[in-house]
Every structure is written in structure tokens, then in C-alpha cells.
Write a protein that holds these residues in place. Structure first.
Motif, PDB file in Angstrom:
ATOM      1  N   THR A   1       0.818  -1.196   0.000  1.00  7.60           N
ATOM      2  CA  THR A   1       0.000   0.000   0.000  1.00  7.60           C
ATOM      3  C   THR A   1       0.858   1.255   0.000  1.00  7.60           C
ATOM      4  O   THR A   1       1.799   1.388   0.783  1.00  7.60           O
ATOM      5  CB  THR A   1      -0.928   0.015   1.223  1.00  7.60           C
ATOM      6  N   ASP A   2       0.537   2.192  -0.879  1.00  5.61           N
ATOM      7  CA  ASP A   2       1.199   3.499  -0.912  1.00  5.61           C
ATOM      8  C   ASP A   2       0.335   4.524  -0.204  1.00  5.61           C
ATOM      9  O   ASP A   2      -0.895   4.439  -0.190  1.00  5.61           O
ATOM     10  CB  ASP A   2       1.401   3.965  -2.371  1.00  5.61           C
ATOM     11  N   VAL A   3       1.004   5.512   0.395  1.00  4.02           N
ATOM     12  CA  VAL A   3       0.309   6.669   0.937  1.00  4.02           C
ATOM     13  C   VAL A   3       0.205   7.699  -0.183  1.00  4.02           C
ATOM     14  O   VAL A   3       1.219   8.136  -0.733  1.00  4.02           O
ATOM     15  CB  VAL A   3       1.062   7.260   2.140  1.00  4.02           C
ATOM     16  N   ILE A   4      -1.008   8.076  -0.545  1.00  4.69           N
ATOM     17  CA  ILE A   4      -1.207   9.025  -1.635  1.00  4.69           C
ATOM     18  C   ILE A   4      -0.908  10.433  -1.134  1.00  4.69           C
ATOM     19  O   ILE A   4      -1.517  10.896  -0.168  1.00  4.69           O
ATOM     20  CB  ILE A   4      -2.651   8.952  -2.172  1.00  4.69           C
ATOM     21  N   PRO A   5       0.025  11.134  -1.763  1.00  2.00           N
ATOM     22  CA  PRO A   5       0.375  12.484  -1.295  1.00  2.00           C
ATOM     23  C   PRO A   5      -0.708  13.498  -1.635  1.00  2.00           C
ATOM     24  O   PRO A   5      -1.310  13.438  -2.709  1.00  2.00           O
ATOM     25  CB  PRO A   5       1.674  12.791  -2.051  1.00  2.00           C
ATOM     26  N   ASP A   6      -0.946  14.418  -0.721  1.00  2.00           N
ATOM     27  CA  ASP A   6      -1.971  15.441  -0.914  1.00  2.00           C
ATOM     28  C   ASP A   6      -1.329  16.688  -1.499  1.00  2.00           C
ATOM     29  O   ASP A   6      -0.808  17.538  -0.773  1.00  2.00           O
ATOM     30  CB  ASP A   6      -2.659  15.767   0.410  1.00  2.00           C
ATOM     31  N   GLY A   7      -1.357  16.781  -2.822  1.00  2.00           N
ATOM     32  CA  GLY A   7      -0.840  17.982  -3.460  1.00  2.00           C
ATOM     33  C   GLY A   7      -0.040  17.684  -4.710  1.00  2.00           C
ATOM     34  O   GLY A   7       0.129  16.532  -5.125  1.00  2.00           O
TER      35      GLY A   7
ATOM     36  N   ASP B   1       6.247  12.862   3.525  1.00  2.00           N
ATOM     37  CA  ASP B   1       5.641  12.108   4.622  1.00  2.00           C
ATOM     38  C   ASP B   1       6.620  12.008   5.790  1.00  2.00           C
ATOM     39  O   ASP B   1       7.673  12.662   5.794  1.00  2.00           O
ATOM     40  CB  ASP B   1       5.181  10.731   4.137  1.00  2.00           C
ATOM     41  N   ALA B   2       6.290  11.212   6.784  1.00  2.00           N
ATOM     42  CA  ALA B   2       7.115  11.111   7.986  1.00  2.00           C
ATOM     43  C   ALA B   2       8.518  10.578   7.697  1.00  2.00           C
ATOM     44  O   ALA B   2       9.457  10.824   8.465  1.00  2.00           O
ATOM     45  CB  ALA B   2       6.414  10.231   9.018  1.00  2.00           C
ATOM     46  N   LYS B   3       8.665   9.866   6.586  1.00  2.00           N
ATOM     47  CA  LYS B   3       9.979   9.338   6.200  1.00  2.00           C
ATOM     48  C   LYS B   3      10.755  10.309   5.322  1.00  2.00           C
ATOM     49  O   LYS B   3      11.848   9.979   4.854  1.00  2.00           O
ATOM     50  CB  LYS B   3       9.811   8.013   5.451  1.00  2.00           C
ATOM     51  N   GLY B   4      10.185  11.478   5.040  1.00  2.00           N
ATOM     52  CA  GLY B   4      10.825  12.407   4.115  1.00  2.00           C
ATOM     53  C   GLY B   4      10.676  11.974   2.672  1.00  2.00           C
ATOM     54  O   GLY B   4      11.517  12.313   1.832  1.00  2.00           O
ATOM     55  N   GLU B   5       9.580  11.262   2.379  1.00  2.00           N
ATOM     56  CA  GLU B   5       9.372  10.703   1.045  1.00  2.00           C
ATOM     57  C   GLU B   5       8.026  11.126   0.476  1.00  2.00           C
ATOM     58  O   GLU B   5       7.121  11.549   1.198  1.00  2.00           O
ATOM     59  CB  GLU B   5       9.431   9.175   1.101  1.00  2.00           C
ATOM     60  N   ILE B   6       7.898  10.971  -0.833  1.00  2.00           N
ATOM     61  CA  ILE B   6       6.623  11.012  -1.543  1.00  2.00           C
ATOM     62  C   ILE B   6       6.547   9.738  -2.372  1.00  2.00           C
ATOM     63  O   ILE B   6       7.471   9.436  -3.131  1.00  2.00           O
ATOM     64  CB  ILE B   6       6.496  12.255  -2.445  1.00  2.00           C
ATOM     65  N   ILE B   7       5.479   8.983  -2.213  1.00  2.00           N
ATOM     66  CA  ILE B   7       5.264   7.666  -2.843  1.00  2.00           C
ATOM     67  C   ILE B   7       6.526   6.800  -2.837  1.00  2.00           C
ATOM     68  O   ILE B   7       6.877   6.164  -3.821  1.00  2.00           O
ATOM     69  CB  ILE B   7       4.655   7.761  -4.255  1.00  2.00           C
TER      70      ILE B   7
END
Length: 305
Positions: free
Chosen positions: A197-203, A235-241
Motif C-alpha cells: 500500500t502506498d500513501v497518496i500524497p496530498d498535493g 511524509d514522515a519518512k521524508g518521502e513522496i510515494i
């Protein structure tokens, strides 16, 4: 996070064969029309730009002509810019953004740079609001001359026909909630894997080329788009997808290695956009404006440099 839920096609853990591909195709239905939504707008621009039919698709008797628009006065002494939309057909603002750019802003660049625009690279997928083509292939992992996606090879052939070097390539994309609810699980099922599962970035964010990084170019685009819509935070890890954020709203991929669309021109300045139309903080119209702002900012930076 591993999501082991079973996708409605195939057997969990086993790659698809022809039967599963047929079952997947049966799930796809035409939800909108390329010949109604897109082609008339291309035709309306043909008095200002040269309309090029650069390829044909024939999927079980459904035929699609691939169209591009280019400056009528294509000057080989000038640099050239390519704008692509709809590589993933479901990413609507990419298609509309490419068309809106031509309709509203492209004339400002006449005599400064040659423009070549392919507004809807994947019309079968556009009609089905899908990521893949008829063969369950993602064109944007197959931009190789010998690749299996005709959508990609036709565009490569078009690029190869252009005289003179490319300076800019802007590829217009979206990240949507359906990436996590449909297309990620479908990919895992097709390949016989568990879905992560990926966290979808808002923006909004951009993808630079790790093999040809252009940090100032991307910084200038983010500054322009920030006036239109919000930029995705890390995100909390300093990442996007799953990719490290290297600057505000910017990640990077090895474009050539992954056979992504932005690898096909050899341009100095390349970027892939990602807008998030499902955000409560934006609207579909705002997402289209963000795509247009990206193209204009990219061209302005390249020309000033």
C-alpha cells in the motif's frame, strides 16, 4: 504495508495468463469518448497548428488515431519542446492541461521555441479511465523502441521524425486515490505479487531525472505552480510515494532506466508532473491550471537559461 487482499481477477500469488487478461478486459467499459472530448478540440486548433496523425491503434476492432499538434512554422534553428498528456489515460488534467495550454498560452512562445504537443497518448485508456492499455500494459514503463505498447512506440517514432534537438519535455500526470484502490492492486495481481500500500500524497509534485538532474528548473516550476495549487509535503519518512524528497515538492527517478516517457527526447530540461485531483483542497479546474502553469514555467526557464 503489505495488503494481501485478493484482486477480483486471477489467483492470488499467480501471474496472469490469457484467461485472466480476458477477464480483466471484460471489467473495462467505455466511460467517456476520445472522439467527443478530445478530437474536436484538436480539430479546432488545426487552423493554428499542424495536426499530425502519428499512429493508429486497433484494439479488437476499436480504432483510434493518435494525434499531435505542432507549430506550422517549425524552425529547425530554434529549440523544440514536447508536451505530452494522457500517457495514463485516466489522468484527466494531463489531457486537458495540454489542450488548455495550446488554446490559451502557446501563442506567447511563437518564434521562440518550436512546440510539439501530444495531448492524449493513450486514448483507449482515456475512454476507460484506466492506467493500462488494452493489453494491460502500462505505457509509461515501456517507452522503448522495441517495447510492447504501441502508444509508446508511436510517440518515439514521432519524436524521431523531428529535426533539431529538444530542449524541453514536460509530461503531464496525476496521482489519484484510484492508484491505491485499483491500479496498485491490479498491478500486483497481474504480476502475482502482494500489494504494498502506498500513501497518496496530498498535493502537486514533480519528478526530476536522477540521471540528468535540473534542480533550478524544478524549483522555478514549483514556485509558479504554488501560486495555483498546494504542493505535496513529504511524509514522515521524508518521502513522496516511496521516493526521497530532494527539494520542496520534488522527487526523482532514473527516467531512461525505467523507460518513462520523459526519457525519449534527450532534452536537457525534463519533468513529470503529478497533481492530486482527489484532494479536498483543490478542484479539477485548478488541477488543469496547475498543468498549464507547469508548461509555461518550464518553457520560460528554459528560454531564459
Amino acid at each position: 504495508m503489505i495488503n494481501s487482499s485478493v484482486y477480483p481477477v486471477g489467483t492470488f500469488g499467480q501471474p496472469w495468463g490469457e484467461a485472466e487478461l480476458a477477464q480483466w478486459r471484460d471489467r473495462q467499459s467505455r466511460l467517456r469518448r476520445y472522439d467527443v472530448d478530445v478530437v474536436p478540440r484538436i480539430d479546432a486548433l488545426a487552423d493554428r497548428y499542424e495536426k499530425i496523425a502519428y499512429g493508429q491503434l486497433d484494439y479488437a476492432g476499436e480504432r483510434y488515431t493518435l494525434f499531435a499538434l505542432r507549430d506550422r512554422h517549425f524552425d529547425p534553428a530554434l529549440p523544440t519542446a514536447l508536451v505530452t498528456g494522457g500517457v495514463h489515460g485516466y489522468e484527466t488534467s494531463g489531457v486537458l492541461g495540454a489542450l488548455d495550454f495550446l488554446e490559451t498560452c502557446a501563442a506567447d512562445y511563437a518564434g521562440k521555441i518550436n512546440l510539439l504537443v501530444a495531448p492524449c497518448v493513450s486514448p483507449w485508456a482515456y475512454e476507460r479511465i484506466n492506467r493500462w492499455n488494452y493489453d494491460a500494459i502500462d505505457p509509461n514503463r515501456n517507452f522503448r523502441a522495441d517495447g510492447p505498447a504501441r502508444e509508446a512506440t508511436a510517440l518515439i517514432e514521432l519524436v524521431g521524425s523531428v529535426q533539431g534537438p529538444f530542449l524541453v519535455h514536460v509530461d503531464l500526470h496525476e496521482t489519484t486515490d484510484s492508484d491505491a484502490s485499483e491500479f496498485g492492486p491490479a498491478l500486483a495481481a497481474r504480476d502475482g505479487k502482494a500489494y504494498e500500500t502506498d500513501v497518496i500524497p496530498d498535493g502537486f509534485y514533480l519528478v526530476d531525472d536522477s540521471e540528468n538532474p535540473q534542480p533550478e528548473f524544478h524549483r522555478s516550476i514549483i514556485a509558479a505552480v504554488e501560486q495555483v495549487t498546494h504542493i505535496a509535503p513529504a511524509d514522515a519518512k521524508g518521502e513522496i510515494i516511496g521516493s526521497t524528497v530532494i527539494a520542496h515538492g520534488v522527487i526523482e527517478y532514473p527516467m531512461k532506466k525505467l523507460a518513462l516517457c520523459c526519457s525519449i527526447t534527450g532534452a536537457r530540461y525534463t519533468t513529470t508532473t503529478e497533481v492530486y485531483p482527489d484532494s479536498p483542497r483543490t478542484t479539477p479546474a485548478e488541477c488543469v491550471r496547475a498543468q498549464v502553469a507547469t508548461v509555461c514555467a518550464a518553457l520560460d526557464f528554459a528560454l531564459e537559461s
